[in-house]
Design an enzyme around this catalytic site. Structure first.
Site, short mmCIF file in Angstrom:
data_model
loop_
_atom_site.label_atom_id
_atom_site.label_comp_id
_atom_site.label_asym_id
_atom_site.label_seq_id
_atom_site.Cartn_x
_atom_site.Cartn_y
_atom_site.Cartn_z
N ASN A 121 -7.18 -2.27 14.18
CA ASN A 121 -8.48 -2.71 14.69
C ASN A 121 -9.11 -3.87 13.00
O ASN A 121 -9.36 -4.18 12.88
CB ASN A 121 -9.31 -0.62 13.23
CG ASN A 121 -8.52 -0.81 12.19
OD1 ASN A 121 -7.53 -1.82 11.86
ND2 ASN A 121 -9.20 0.07 11.36
N GLU A 130 -9.33 -1.79 5.02
CA GLU A 130 -9.93 -1.65 6.27
C GLU A 130 -11.62 -1.51 6.80
O GLU A 130 -11.93 -2.87 5.44
CB GLU A 130 -10.68 -0.13 6.50
CG GLU A 130 -9.21 0.84 6.74
CD GLU A 130 -8.44 1.30 7.97
OE1 GLU A 130 -8.31 0.18 8.38
OE2 GLU A 130 -7.99 2.70 8.37
N HIS A 138 -6.90 -4.63 10.40
CA HIS A 138 -6.89 -3.79 8.85
C HIS A 138 -5.25 -4.75 8.76
O HIS A 138 -4.28 -5.16 9.17
CB HIS A 138 -7.09 -2.44 8.10
CG HIS A 138 -5.61 -1.56 8.57
ND1 HIS A 138 -5.93 -0.80 9.28
CD2 HIS A 138 -3.97 -1.73 8.82
CE1 HIS A 138 -5.09 0.24 9.26
NE2 HIS A 138 -3.95 -0.76 9.09
N ASP A 183 0.31 -0.71 0.04
CA ASP A 183 0.12 -0.17 0.48
C ASP A 183 0.58 1.31 0.05
O ASP A 183 2.02 1.06 -0.06
CB ASP A 183 -0.87 0.18 1.38
CG ASP A 183 -0.26 -0.12 2.54
OD1 ASP A 183 1.25 -0.29 3.05
OD2 ASP A 183 -0.83 -0.81 3.41
C1 GLP Z 1 -0.39 0.59 8.17
C2 GLP Z 1 -0.05 -0.33 7.53
C3 GLP Z 1 0.04 -1.90 7.54
C4 GLP Z 1 0.68 -1.74 8.80
C5 GLP Z 1 -0.18 -1.73 9.40
C6 GLP Z 1 0.52 -1.59 11.82
O1 GLP Z 1 -1.17 1.49 8.67
N1 GLP Z 1 -0.48 -0.15 6.38
O2 GLP Z 1 0.75 -2.19 6.29
O3 GLP Z 1 0.53 -3.34 9.01
O4 GLP Z 1 -0.26 -0.34 9.58
O5 GLP Z 1 1.64 -0.57 11.57
P1 GLP Z 1 2.93 -0.81 12.75
O6 GLP Z 1 3.07 -1.79 12.60
O7 GLP Z 1 3.05 0.75 12.73
O8 GLP Z 1 1.81 -0.77 14.37
#
Ligand code: GLP
Length: 248
Positions: free
Chosen positions: A138, A145, A140, A67
């Site tokens: 959440n 989402e 995702h 993404d």
């Molecule tokens: C973002 C990314 C996700 C990732 C998530 C968790 O929203 N788009 O791919 O898994 O954050 O992030 P973190 O590892 O900083 O908790």
């Protein structure tokens, strides 16, 4: 789903890096689906270490990221392109022309104008040997989402309020977090031959419960779709497993 429970986040990251490394050692032209976020940082550090020790080469590897924020130019330090360059691509022997980070529908004109359609075409032409995943608080995955259904293909998404708040720690304020992103769809993620998800952070406890304590697969908690994958591994620490109430 297979589960690996480790004593520390460092150990979890090293285990995931070994899994990625063994895919590349088995196939020097492997295609890797990559993720970003705090959860991935030690995994990339461990992969860089394997490279600097001469145990791993990325010369023939192709990568595609899950993404990207809409509207952030690749030069912005919080763009996922900048994150990938900083944490991995600039530190190993990968050919950067074989790395794909999806860009906004209105990308920086100098960047190659890769659109949502181009992203899907790239995904369809490059099956992933392994897909790395983190997970949002959440549930995702990528930027899929929670919602009423799973979107299968690459799409543009309006980020959830919770995600905006969670990700605001990387920006000077929540108002600076882009409100939209482009992401692989859940179907694209599921097409990878193998999926490895690292669940990092005690704020992910609900996602862990949904993954392991309930049987349901629901777009309300997108990571639950991994239950349907034939080769998905979830890696987490003892601390998180205990907090979620998993039996060990
Ligand atoms: C973002 C990314 C996700 C990732 C998530 C968790 O929203 N788009 O791919 O898994 O954050 O992030 P973190 O590892 O900083 O908790």
């Amino acid at each position: 789903m297979k589960t690996i429970i480790t004593q520390s986040h460092e150990e979890a990251s090293a285990r995931v890096a070994e899994m990625v490394g063994s895919v590349v050692q088995a196939n020097e032209n492997a295609c890797l689906g990559l993720a970003t976020g705090e959860s991935m940082e030690l995994i990339y550090a461990a992969l860089v270490k394997l490279f600097t020790e001469g145990r791993l080469s990325f010369r023939g590897v192709t990568t595609v990221n899950l993404d990207e924020y809409a509207g952030l130019p690749p030069s912005h330090p919080q763009s996922y392109r900048a994150y990938m360059n900083r944490n991995l691509f600039d530190r190993v022997d990968i050919d950067k022309s074989n790395t794909y980070v999806p860009l906004d529908l209105n990308p920086d004109p100098g960047s190659g104008a890769r659109t949502q359609g181009a992203f899907q075409a790239f995904l369809d032409a490059h099956p992933r040997d392994l897909q790395l995943l983190g997970v949002g608080a959440n549930g995702h995955i990528g930027f899929n989402e929670p919602g009423a259904f799973f979107e299968s293909n690459a799409h543009v998404v309006a980020l959830n309020e919770r995600t905006l708040k969670d990700n605001s720690r990387f920006f000077s304020s929540v108002d600076e977090v882009p409100r939209r992103a482009v992401t692989m769809g859940a179907g694209d993620i599921m097409k990878a031959s193998r999926i490895v998800m690292l669940v990092h952070g005690t704020n992910k406890v609900n996602a862990v419960r949904e993954l392991f304590l309930h049987g349901r697969v629901t777009p309300g908690v997108p990571c639950t779709i991994l239950k349907l994958h034939p080769d998905a591994t979830v890696v987490l620490t003892e601390e998180l497993a205990d907090l979620a109430g998993l039996k060990r």
